[in-house]
Design an enzyme around this catalytic site. Structure first.
Site, short mmCIF file in Angstrom:
data_model
loop_
_atom_site.label_atom_id
_atom_site.label_comp_id
_atom_site.label_asym_id
_atom_site.label_seq_id
_atom_site.Cartn_x
_atom_site.Cartn_y
_atom_site.Cartn_z
N ASP A 194 67.12 -90.41 54.74
CA ASP A 194 68.01 -90.39 55.91
C ASP A 194 68.33 -91.80 56.38
O ASP A 194 69.47 -92.12 56.73
CB ASP A 194 67.42 -89.53 57.05
CG ASP A 194 65.92 -89.67 57.18
OD1 ASP A 194 65.29 -90.30 56.32
OD2 ASP A 194 65.36 -89.15 58.17
N ASP A 221 77.77 -90.77 45.94
CA ASP A 221 79.12 -90.49 46.42
C ASP A 221 79.41 -91.27 47.70
O ASP A 221 80.51 -91.79 47.89
CB ASP A 221 79.30 -88.99 46.70
CG ASP A 221 79.84 -88.27 45.47
OD1 ASP A 221 79.88 -88.90 44.39
OD2 ASP A 221 80.21 -87.09 45.59
#
Ligand code: NAD
Length: 360
Positions: free
Chosen positions: A227, A255
């Protein structure tokens, strides 16, 4: 050195961009005294048209017999192409999954580089993009959640779906070794990304990566929770050199990193196995909307060829020559349509390949 390269031109813009990458490889070979043998291999829609299937045993054998494979891209327009009226296992993309499996390509490498000249395409604030960045994301490709046991059951009338995330220490070790080897060719820093505050698989991941790191005293290792990594990629991407992570985290983070560069036509990639073999291809697809128009950006494929020289053949000087020529051409203001900016000169696929050859 003789380089034995398998070539999958593929579909859509594939043949156009692979042609330019070959031209650049030939130029490098000529300048540095190497020879190249190319073997054309059919895959994807091009193979369906000839053989009725996206990948034949013969194609796999040809790929295996090569030192490395250079690929354009496969697939067509998913709404209009007849290839997508076939059952899923016969469609172009099935060939890609099958070749990855047949060649045991467990390590996926995706560089994300922000070129100074293309900083305008970066969606981040100028104070962040001004520093530029150059990172390599190393994603485990054949284990973890996407390959674990899965099932959907019903318990007391309530549907329940279960996916399993598992890694054994050997799977972790082999990808960690690849990441450290690659860091040794770059800025000697590895950021291993996990969720060790929650997941057992991440705790094992961290322990094995720490063990591998002992063999690479020159490489700085840091661990980062996934995270936090997702935040750091947009807050301070310049801090990263090699990011090492498992399959699903890598899927998402690579991505994200690509989007931060802002230019899909520039992004190379490689998938590697235990030997020096690799499958090198651009990160983008076959762009059927611009196929045959001579306007596709060949740079992602040319940079994939440069990765091939560096990681399969250990030809760092030759790879540097390609990377430098790409930077030079951008600096001189030449752009394909996808990266065009005010004040620059727009060129087509072939001209871009010629300019990069001249730069070499
Ligand atoms: P895409 O990457 O092909 O295209 C997305 C957009 O980016 C399009 O507008 C396209 O014109 C543009 N674009 C992509 N590469 C470019 C380049 N080099 N130069 C200039 N513009 C470029 O993605 P998509 O449209 O979602 O997929 C098209 C086909 O490609 C589908 O069949 C898909 O399955 C396949 N695909 C293949 C691979 C692969 O071979 N590894 C990867 C992704 C998608």
């Amino acid at each position: 050195m003789n380089l034995n390269i398998g070539c999958i031109a593929g579909d859509g813009i594939g043949p156009e961009i692979v042609k330019e990458a070959r031209k650049v490889l030939d130029k490098v070979a000529d300048k540095y005294g190497h020879s190249i043998t190319y073997t054309d291999i059919l895959m994807g829609g091009a193979s369906i048209d000839v053989h009725g299937v996206p990948l034949t045993e013969e194609a796999i054998a040809l790929a295996k017999a090569s030192d490395a494979v250079l690929m354009g891209s496969i697939g067509g327009d998913t709404t209009t192409s007849p290839w997508y009226r076939l059952e899923p296992s016969k469609r172009p993309e099935a060939g890609l999954l099958a070749i990855r499996k047949a060649l045991n390509l467990f390590a996926n490498l995706r560089p994300a580089v922000l070129y100074e000249e293309l900083a305008g395409a970066c969606p981040l604030k100028e104070e962040i993009s001004a520093k530029g960045f150059d990172m390599m994301i190393m994603r485990e490709l054949t284990g973890g959640l996407y390959f674990g046991e899965r099932k959907t059951i019903e318990e007391n009338g309530v549907k329940k779906a279960i996916d399993t995330l598992s890694y054994d220490e050997n799977e972790i070790r082999r990808i960690a070794v690849k990441a450290f080897d690659i860091a040794m060719k770059r800025n000697k820093k590895v950021t291993s990304v996990d969720k060790a505050n929650v997941l057992d698989s991440s705790r094992l991941w961290r322990a094995v990566v720490n063990e591998v790191a002992k063999d690479y005293p020159e490489v700085t290792l840091e661990h980062m929770l996934v995270d936090n990594c997702a935040m750091q990629l947009v807050k301070d991407p310049a801090q990263f050199d090699v990011i090492l992570t498992e399959n699903m985290f890598g899927d998402i983070l690579s991505d994200e990193a690509s989007m931060v560069t802002g230019s899909i036509g520039m992004l190379a990639s490689a998938s590697l196995n235990d030997s020096r073999f690799g499958l090198y291809e651009p990160s983008h697809g076959s762009a059927p909307d611009i196929a045959g128009k001579g306007i596709a950006n060949p740079i992602a494929t040319i940079l994939s060829a440069s990765m091939m020289l560096r990681y399969t053949f250990d030809l760092d000087k030759e790879a540097d020559a390609i990377d430098r020529a790409v930077k030079q051409v951008l600096k001189e203001g030449y752009r394909t349509g996808d990266i065009m900016a005010e004040g620059c000169t727009q060129v087509g696929t072939e001209k871009m390949g010629d300019l990069i050859c001249e730069g070499i």
